[in-house]
Enzyme design. Structure first.
Site, mmCIF file in Angstrom:
data_model
loop_
_atom_site.group_PDB
_atom_site.id
_atom_site.type_symbol
_atom_site.label_atom_id
_atom_site.label_comp_id
_atom_site.label_asym_id
_atom_site.label_seq_id
_atom_site.Cartn_x
_atom_site.Cartn_y
_atom_site.Cartn_z
ATOM 1 N N LYS B 25 0.825 -1.192 0.000
ATOM 2 C CA LYS B 25 0.000 0.000 0.000
ATOM 3 C C LYS B 25 0.871 1.258 0.000
ATOM 4 O O LYS B 25 0.675 2.166 -0.804
ATOM 5 C CB LYS B 25 -0.910 -0.030 1.232
ATOM 6 C CG LYS B 25 -2.050 0.928 1.173
ATOM 7 C CD LYS B 25 -2.979 0.734 2.375
ATOM 8 C CE LYS B 25 -3.782 -0.550 2.267
ATOM 9 N NZ LYS B 25 -4.542 -0.844 3.495
ATOM 10 N N ARG B 95 -2.855 2.904 9.099
ATOM 11 C CA ARG B 95 -3.166 1.589 8.510
ATOM 12 C C ARG B 95 -1.922 0.740 8.404
ATOM 13 O O ARG B 95 -0.844 1.238 8.103
ATOM 14 C CB ARG B 95 -3.659 1.750 7.065
ATOM 15 C CG ARG B 95 -4.984 2.369 6.875
ATOM 16 C CD ARG B 95 -5.246 2.445 5.363
ATOM 17 N NE ARG B 95 -6.080 3.586 5.060
ATOM 18 C CZ ARG B 95 -7.395 3.485 4.808
ATOM 19 N NH1 ARG B 95 -7.971 2.297 4.781
ATOM 20 N NH2 ARG B 95 -8.103 4.555 4.568
ATOM 21 N N GLY B 104 -7.926 -8.163 5.506
ATOM 22 C CA GLY B 104 -8.664 -8.293 6.761
ATOM 23 C C GLY B 104 -7.852 -8.863 7.908
ATOM 24 O O GLY B 104 -8.373 -9.114 8.987
ATOM 25 N N MET B 106 -4.984 -7.549 9.250
ATOM 26 C CA MET B 106 -4.351 -6.604 10.177
ATOM 27 C C MET B 106 -5.217 -5.364 10.317
ATOM 28 O O MET B 106 -6.304 -5.286 9.775
ATOM 29 C CB MET B 106 -2.931 -6.321 9.724
ATOM 30 C CG MET B 106 -2.076 -7.596 9.908
ATOM 31 S SD MET B 106 -0.342 -7.276 9.758
ATOM 32 C CE MET B 106 -0.309 -6.278 8.314
ATOM 33 N N ARG B 339 -4.666 -0.380 -7.431
ATOM 34 C CA ARG B 339 -4.058 -1.723 -7.433
ATOM 35 C C ARG B 339 -4.497 -2.446 -8.702
ATOM 36 O O ARG B 339 -5.440 -2.028 -9.367
ATOM 37 C CB ARG B 339 -4.459 -2.510 -6.191
ATOM 38 C CG ARG B 339 -5.944 -2.645 -6.051
ATOM 39 C CD ARG B 339 -6.316 -3.323 -4.735
ATOM 40 N NE ARG B 339 -7.755 -3.244 -4.555
ATOM 41 C CZ ARG B 339 -8.371 -3.465 -3.408
ATOM 42 N NH1 ARG B 339 -7.692 -3.757 -2.337
ATOM 43 N NH2 ARG B 339 -9.679 -3.397 -3.337
ATOM 44 N N HIS B 461 -12.367 -43.820 -10.768
ATOM 45 C CA HIS B 461 -12.844 -44.130 -12.118
ATOM 46 C C HIS B 461 -13.726 -43.009 -12.650
ATOM 47 O O HIS B 461 -13.541 -42.512 -13.754
ATOM 48 C CB HIS B 461 -13.620 -45.453 -12.084
ATOM 49 C CG HIS B 461 -14.192 -45.849 -13.401
ATOM 50 N ND1 HIS B 461 -15.463 -45.512 -13.791
ATOM 51 C CD2 HIS B 461 -13.631 -46.499 -14.450
ATOM 52 C CE1 HIS B 461 -15.686 -45.978 -15.013
ATOM 53 N NE2 HIS B 461 -14.574 -46.576 -15.438
ATOM 54 N N SER B 818 8.114 -42.586 -19.305
ATOM 55 C CA SER B 818 6.977 -41.706 -19.087
ATOM 56 C C SER B 818 6.524 -41.888 -17.641
ATOM 57 O O SER B 818 6.233 -43.008 -17.211
ATOM 58 C CB SER B 818 5.847 -42.059 -20.053
ATOM 59 O OG SER B 818 4.732 -41.249 -19.782
ATOM 60 N N CYS B 886 2.712 -38.769 -17.978
ATOM 61 C CA CYS B 886 1.361 -39.008 -18.485
ATOM 62 C C CYS B 886 0.373 -39.195 -17.348
ATOM 63 O O CYS B 886 -0.760 -39.586 -17.561
ATOM 64 C CB CYS B 886 1.342 -40.190 -19.441
ATOM 65 S SG CYS B 886 1.790 -41.746 -18.649
ATOM 66 N N TYR B 906 8.282 -33.448 -22.227
ATOM 67 C CA TYR B 906 6.897 -33.076 -22.493
ATOM 68 C C TYR B 906 6.008 -33.467 -21.326
ATOM 69 O O TYR B 906 6.407 -34.283 -20.485
ATOM 70 C CB TYR B 906 6.378 -33.752 -23.778
ATOM 71 C CG TYR B 906 6.293 -35.244 -23.642
ATOM 72 C CD1 TYR B 906 5.129 -35.854 -23.151
ATOM 73 C CD2 TYR B 906 7.377 -36.053 -23.958
ATOM 74 C CE1 TYR B 906 5.058 -37.224 -22.982
ATOM 75 C CE2 TYR B 906 7.319 -37.422 -23.788
ATOM 76 C CZ TYR B 906 6.154 -38.009 -23.300
ATOM 77 O OH TYR B 906 6.091 -39.368 -23.123
#
Lengths: 932, 932
Positions: B25, B95, B104, B106, B339, B461, B818, B886, B906
């Site tokens: 901030k 703040r 929320g 602090m 922001r 499944h 794989s 895979c 891959y």
């Protein structure tokens, strides 16, 4: 030009340390020659020559043949005979001899140097024409078969035809004339098969025989044998060319074998037998009954005196029992071979201990002279060897299963546990036969002499329990077909009914119908072994602990030398008949209890933040929840179990006074305590069909629903171990309370207690954290309540691969590790031991896909790698932390050696394997010291 | 003395790069200040000061307070107001502001500087006494609660009592007099609770407020939050002290929020709303309906013009959509905060692509601006957000299960697969509801819009098939109680019957009763995303392949950008209705076939050594065995399956023309193809009880015996994968024959085929050797028969820990690896996915024992370590070997990043995750390049 390479060594040029160059046989014969013993002269062609021969694609290396001829000349001088001389011919044997013995795997040709001419000389010299012709036909036969690879059957066929013509139809019935005909037929066969005449030139015979011996190194049988035994193909074989001597030259000749001490009992007395006027093979073949060696003293006093002197010298020289072969040729003693004598377990211990006392060997050597398997044999009853051999002959052998727990047992077959108990109480010995066993069968296993199962592997319930009970067990004998309703088993049509006698050999896995007498052995009587193990203890670095769940096991293990309990399982305690109903009640109430407790926990968190009216509301709701009936019954059941558990532990602490006791918190899936799903389905379906007991049906249906909700597809990887500890409220806290109450109370009675709490199946450090933090709190609270502090530890099993991989994190909390290699092997290999052994694992070992069953012999490459990682990571975080093993492998010698190598502190095994482990641990340490 | 440490920064002294020192901030406000934007003046106390404060046990570091006072002086000069001046008082907010946003977590205190004196000045200056008193009571309330930890309820109680006295009973109904009374009561409460008067000295207020903000860093909520989000406790928080501005000072004042572009659609147009004469919280609270931001142009044209200019500038400055808060105090615009704006998936893609086209950001940045989850959202139907919110409000929410396959679906509940098919054919949308699914349910799953199961986890499944079919699925919704007989489900008393509407959200796991309309999305229409993914492809190093079993899946995956098939499972092919009977026949005959074939094999080995009559006998026996009926039926069944398999593969090769296709040989335990054991027990028991169909009974009993003999306790670790390939004669050979016949025939038609055969569940190199040697022979034979050579490979799954640990040995034979991370995770963790998710895994995640479900997010510490080992060992033996993944993790962004990090070639995932994987792979590569 450089000095020519030496390919050939006279026996007088070698010694026993030249085994790699001259082969085992060549080195030993050389050693004997140089010790001045009467060894038929000869020479050895080196293994290097063999390798060079292959490098040259089957040509003798340069100079080798010339060296052979030169050596032959020396032998001729030594014997006064000449190779190929018809008057006084030298005959030789040509034998292979590798670095290690490869029995029957390679080839030998005898009587090389015989032909139609020299044969006459031999006949004349021996005055025995038949002997000469018989030797000649043997040469042609052996040469044809081995050197020229003519099918053996073809020679046998000719021999057989001639034998049929005689009265006795035996070799010995063949007359000289028949032998002459045979020689002619053999030669004709040879010519037909090979296309040339049988070589009558002695040097040609020698040359071809030598080539054949070299070639046999890469024969199929030899290659297979080496692959199987992991012997290098690069070693090559040596060739021994040795003067032939004959024990069948009349009644001044003899042949025999002897051990320098009794190989069955270890008694220090020459032991062996011989035959007059016979060949070596006659002693073995059993055609004539051999005579005890002592009798030779009467028949040939001078020879015997010389022989006794030589054997004594050999034993002292080799510093071990020798197994010798000898021949007396016309009154002259020839030593043909000497090697270390094989012996029984009993003899091994006795000989090793005696030799130390005689000052012949060191204690270290004695410890290396007995194998762990021999120690194992000494601790279990065995079948009377003769009776067992007869049983095999008489066809009462039924089948072979897994040798799951060693020892032999005989009794009547009984097909359920309760009946087994009854029959045993009636005074009969019982063999409990089951498709597989479960905790429900334990009372029957306790009552039985031995256990036989159709399914299950080396770590199945039956096998593990049987080993714990030290009862013989043959498991996974899939050849059996068991019909529980008919109370009988069938093997290939043969039926064994309940009440029929059967016998099982847990050491070999064999199953027989009928009774076979057993021979019992007691540990306390094994004085030599006890002395030997005492020495072993001095050499080993590994501690030897035991896995024991009951005080009686703990006490026995201590007698066997256990130095602590590495695994005390607590689940067996839940299976005891009197506790089971309480446990079942607890499990059935657990789900609702969990829900209630979860809700309470959330409310208590809310309460921390709330105040005023809202807080009052929350408090009221919590109070209401705490009245929940299921929850309170659940905790009441837990309270009932506490005193039982405490008593169990008190007995164990007392038995292990002064030693550490590792207690593993509950491990198996809780649904193991409930009735089986299949049984319930059967009952419910039947009740529905009959429709006459709606109340019972409802009850059973409810139980079935609970069981189905708890059912797991892969229970081994399910809700068990610390997961159950975390999910079942208060369960492990109750156990820890019982452990520490027991420890504190025994401590107050003056017992030196060292409880170590082991949390099972940790896969993530947070599981360890969760349990340890909660449970240590309980421990401290109990010690405060009891008013005494005891020495304690919290640690974990390493049995999940992930725990091994993250051992550094887990060691932040765990004060000790213990490898649970049963589960670790299952998960690392992805093989369920319960399923695999019968279904594919044994086939894998049979097909050589696996070198051995990884549940028996620790897999060093896979599981072992994880163990090594664990030790490194664990001690990085917590230097010097105690690490042991409590899986089945902790009692297996090769696995124990590996544990030594990776630096474990101890192995823990079942009580009856403690002596084995003590020896194996010592041997591992000695081998390491020797750099082997 | 060294220069004093700087603890305090004026907003003008900071910038956005000082986030670590000034908090998020503080850094942003400083950035805006320096960009010349109208920001209420103020200063920031650094995070370093916070850390020093804790080091000093709660004392401000030396010099800090003096620097605060000096900064306050500057602010006074900037604002022309004075702190504590009754005439023109400066009021400030205090703040917290940490490095990252902790919403929320602090604390904030507003209106610091107000007291009875300054209040009067404010009242006069604003001409609004009520405003002044309201601000004052807010200060006391906030200060009391936050700085002094007085229970919030106590203030609320007083406020509530006064509100009850008014007509409207709302805050806004409180008159000045009532507010004055409230202030008195608040002060009394303060004194009673704290024992001293509320501090009226503004500097004392400031000091205590600052201490309270620092202290809140170690408040319970904040600590929990950081633990959960793995935020370091060492960062500390900054404090922002900023001049208060008020949007409620009359109708020349306003307050509002705005996005620089539409956060729902991405449209490039200011989007937001405001309220005249209001405080910030009023806009959010919904007491008054806010007005669209464009309207501000009419009401305050000058302010609006300035605002538009500022927002444009901010967007260009931050190079991203900004979410800003502003206040207009008496005609003057103040920017309070800016922001990065949150946005929908659709907007994220549109904005990223637009900004590239506008030249605002690079393509690389655009790729980083969209999350993989957003891509996922773009590919699945979602519930209409408003309708879903209403469903929640109206109480039609039922329960939450596992978000097993994303997307939303609505339809009538149907409780079995066949009925689901019928209902769907009748034109109704169906949600298939099952306790769990099995291959028997697939036809119903195909017909349904979505699947809901009571049991089973993210890789059950149901979940795996649903993801493959791209159908929404909520799995393991244990709150449901399904009664299949009554065809209904119950959740906490609420009953849903078959035919009732239900809706499931597979993205969140929520289940609702009733219909909720869905919004469909089509890949081809996502032009911005397609463009973005095109850019992503340029950045990624990982290949993206797909798991596809059918040609239609392969084709779809290719459309989504798949570059190969990483896993084509062959077992689904065996489950097809028309093949099932043949498969069952084959399995039933396998045991006898095995025995016969074993015998034949042994005889053939004997035959090699035999000759003559004996050989003839052996040949005769072999011929006899080859007539065995079971064996021949078995091989006939195999022959029947071959053409089916071949056709399956032909379609896939065609769809993947030019790309590699990895086909995994049969994997599941063969007994999965047989009827269930439980069902058979039920049938047999019933038939026995009824006793009227002995023939059927016998048949069922026989089947039950077979099923029981094949039953496995832990099938996952049983006879499956290559073990089945080795134990079931000819099975994998048939598959390889089918693969190569298909490949060769397609190649002859001009298709560019690259078959790669994957051998599953290898745990020991010898398994690989056994299968590869046999199967490559088949492959070569087929290519010869077909007269064409194709490019092929043989490789293996790495899914067993032991395979990972011995990857160097296995790579001797395997041409590719794989990772099957589903099984690898199960075995490494010792957790069965089928059992664990419902029974304890979700509870573990809930209790934070595990950071996440390891079946969803790859466990880097355990499983990942094995993967790293595999890559190192594998490539040591076979440099550059192809290694991919895979398992399910291949489509999960964090797991994909890990795959990138350890150097895989891959990832392979289900078709619908291909776009996600393309983006995630690109982001991993970019992050690596950026050194993050």
């Amino acid at each position: 030009m450089a000095k020519e390479k030496k390919w050939v060594y006279l026996f007088s040029e070698g010694n026993r340390d030249m085994r790699n160059l001259l082969g085992g046989k060549g080195a030993n014969v050389a050693e004997m020659t140089n010790a001045g013993l009467p060894v038929p002269p000869g020479f050895t062609i080196t293994t290097e020559a063999c390798n060079e021969y292959f490098r040259l694609d089957g040509k003798f290396p340069e100079g080798m043949w010339e060296q052979v001829l030169a050596a032959l000349k020396v032998v001729e001088q030594q014997t006064g005979k000449k190779f190929g001389d018809p008057e006084n011919p030298l005959l030789v044997s040509v034998r292979s001899g590798a670095r290690v013995s490869m029995p029957g795997m390679m080839d030998t040709v005898l009587n090389v140097g015989l032909n139609e001419d020299t044969l006459q000389g031999i006949a004349k010299l021996t005055n025995n024409e038949r002997f000469a012709y018989d030797a000649y036909r043997r040469l042609i036969q052996m040469f044809g078969k081995i050197v020229k690879e003519i099918e053996a059957e073809k020679f046998e066929h000719i021999l057989h035809t001639y034998k049929e013509k005689t009265e006795g139809k035996k070799d010995t019935d063949l007359t000289v004339d028949l032998l002459k005909d045979i020689v002619q037929d053999f030669k004709a066969l040879y010519k037909e098969e090979i296309g040339e005449d049988f070589p009558t030139e002695p040097l040609k015979q020698l040359r071809q025989a030598a080539e054949a011996v070299f070639d046999s190194w890469f024969g199929k049988r030899a290659v297979d044998y080496r692959n199987f035994h992991k012997i290098s193909h690069d070693w090559g074989t040596a060739i021994n060319v040795q003067t032939m001597v004959y024990g069948n030259m009349g009644f001044d000749s003899a042949t025999g074998v002897a051990f320098t001490r009794n190989p069955a009992t270890g008694e220090k007395k020459l032991y062996g037998e011989y035959l007059l006027n016979a060949q070596g093979e006659d002693v073995v073949a059993g055609v004539r009954t051999p005579v005890k060696i002592a009798h030779l003293g009467d028949e040939m006093p001078e020879v015997f005196e010389q022989f006794v002197k030589i054997t004594k010298m050999l034993e002292e020289h080799y510093r071990d029992v020798q197994d010798v072969e000898f021949t007396v040729e016309r009154g002259k003693l020839w030593m043909l071979q000497t090697r270390t004598g094989k012996r029984t377990a009993k003899a091994a211990a006795t000989i090793a201990v005696d030799m130390v006392h005689e000052g012949l060997i060191s204690k270290e050597e004695a410890v290396m002279r007995v194998t762990p398997e021999q120690v194992d044999q000494l601790l279990h009853p065995i079948f009377d060897p003769e009776a067992k051999a007869k049983a095999h002959e008489s066809g009462s052998y039924l089948a072979k299963g897994l040798n799951a727990s060693p020892g032999a047992a005989t009794g009547v077959a009984v097909f359920d546990a309760t009946r087994a108990e009854e029959v045993a109480e009636g005074g009969q010995d019982v063999i409990l036969v089951r498709p597989e066993t479960s905790p429900d069968d334990v009372h029957g296993m306790l009552a039985a002499q031995g256990i036989l199962t159709q399914h299950g592997g080396a770590t199945s319930h039956a096998a593990v329990v049987a080993r714990g009970l030290n009862k013989p067990c043959v498991a996974g004998c899939e050849a059996l077909s068991i019909d529980l309703d008919a109370r009988q088993l069938t093997v290939q049509g043969q039926v064994v009914k309940e009440g029929n006698d059967i016998s099982i050999d847990g050491t070999t896995g064999e199953v027989f119908v009928g009774q076979i007498p057993t021979v019992e052995v007691m540990y306390r009587e094994q004085t030599e072994m006890i002395e030997l193990l005492g020495w072993a203890d001095k050499f080993r670095r590994l501690g030897v602990w035991t896995n024991a769940d009951y005080p009686r096991d703990a006490a026995r293990a201590r007698e066997f030398g256990a130095e602590g309990i590495g695994l005390c399982r607590t689940e067996h305690m839940f299976f005891e008949e009197d506790r089971r109903p309480t446990v079942v009640r607890m499990v059935l109430l657990s789900k609702e209890t969990n829900n209630v407790e979860d809700r309470i926990q959330r409310l208590e968190a809310d309460l921390e933040k709330a105040s005023g009216k809202k807080a009052d509301e929350i408090r009221a709701e919590i109070a209401e929840l705490k009245k929940n009936e299921a929850r309170n019954e659940y905790f009441a059941a837990m309270d009932e179990l506490l005193p039982f558990q405490r008593e169990d532990f008190e007995g164990i602490f007392e038995a292990m006074d002064g030693l550490p006791v590792i207690i593993r918190l509950i491990d198996p899936p809780m649904h193991e305590f409930l009735p089986s799903r299949e049984e319930l389905i059967r009952e419910v379906t039947e009740l529905r069909c009959q429709g006459d007991d709606p109340k019972l049906l409802e009850e059973k249906e409810k139980m079935l629903r609970t069981v189905e909700a708890m059912d797991e597809v892969n229970p081994m990887l399910g809700l068990r171990g610390c997961r159950a500890g975390i999910m079942y409220r208060g369960l492990t806290a109750m156990q820890v309370r019982a452990i520490f109450q027991a420890a504190c109370r025994m401590a107050q009675k003056g017992v030196d207690v060292h409880p170590e709490v082991m949390i099972p199946l940790v896969s993530h450090v947070n599981e360890m954290k969760n349990e340890k933090v909660a449970l240590e709190k309980v421990a401290k609270q109990v010690m405060e309540e009891e008013g005494i502090e005891v020495d304690y530890k919290f640690g974990t099993m390493i049995e999940v691969p992930r725990a091994a991989l993250t051992a550094d994190q887990i060691a932040e909390l765990a004060q000790f590790f213990s490898f649970g290699t049963n589960d670790l092997t299952q998960m690392t290999y992805g093989i369920s031991r319960d399923d695999a052994e019968g279904k594919f694992l044994l086939a894998y070992v049979d097909k050589k896909i696996l070198p051995s069953n990884p549940f028996q012999v620790l897999d060093r490459e896979g599981v072992g790698k994880l163990m090594k990682t664990t030790v490194e990571l664990g001690r990085k975080t917590r230097p010097g932390m105690s690490i042991g093993i409590c899986g089945e492998h902790g009692g297996e010698p090769s696995s124990i050696e590996f544990c030594h190598m990776i630096g474990l502190d101890y192995v823990s095994c079942s009580p009856y394997r403690v002596p084995i482990a003590r020896l194996a641990a010592a041997q591992a340490a000695i081998r390491e010291k020797q750099g082997k």
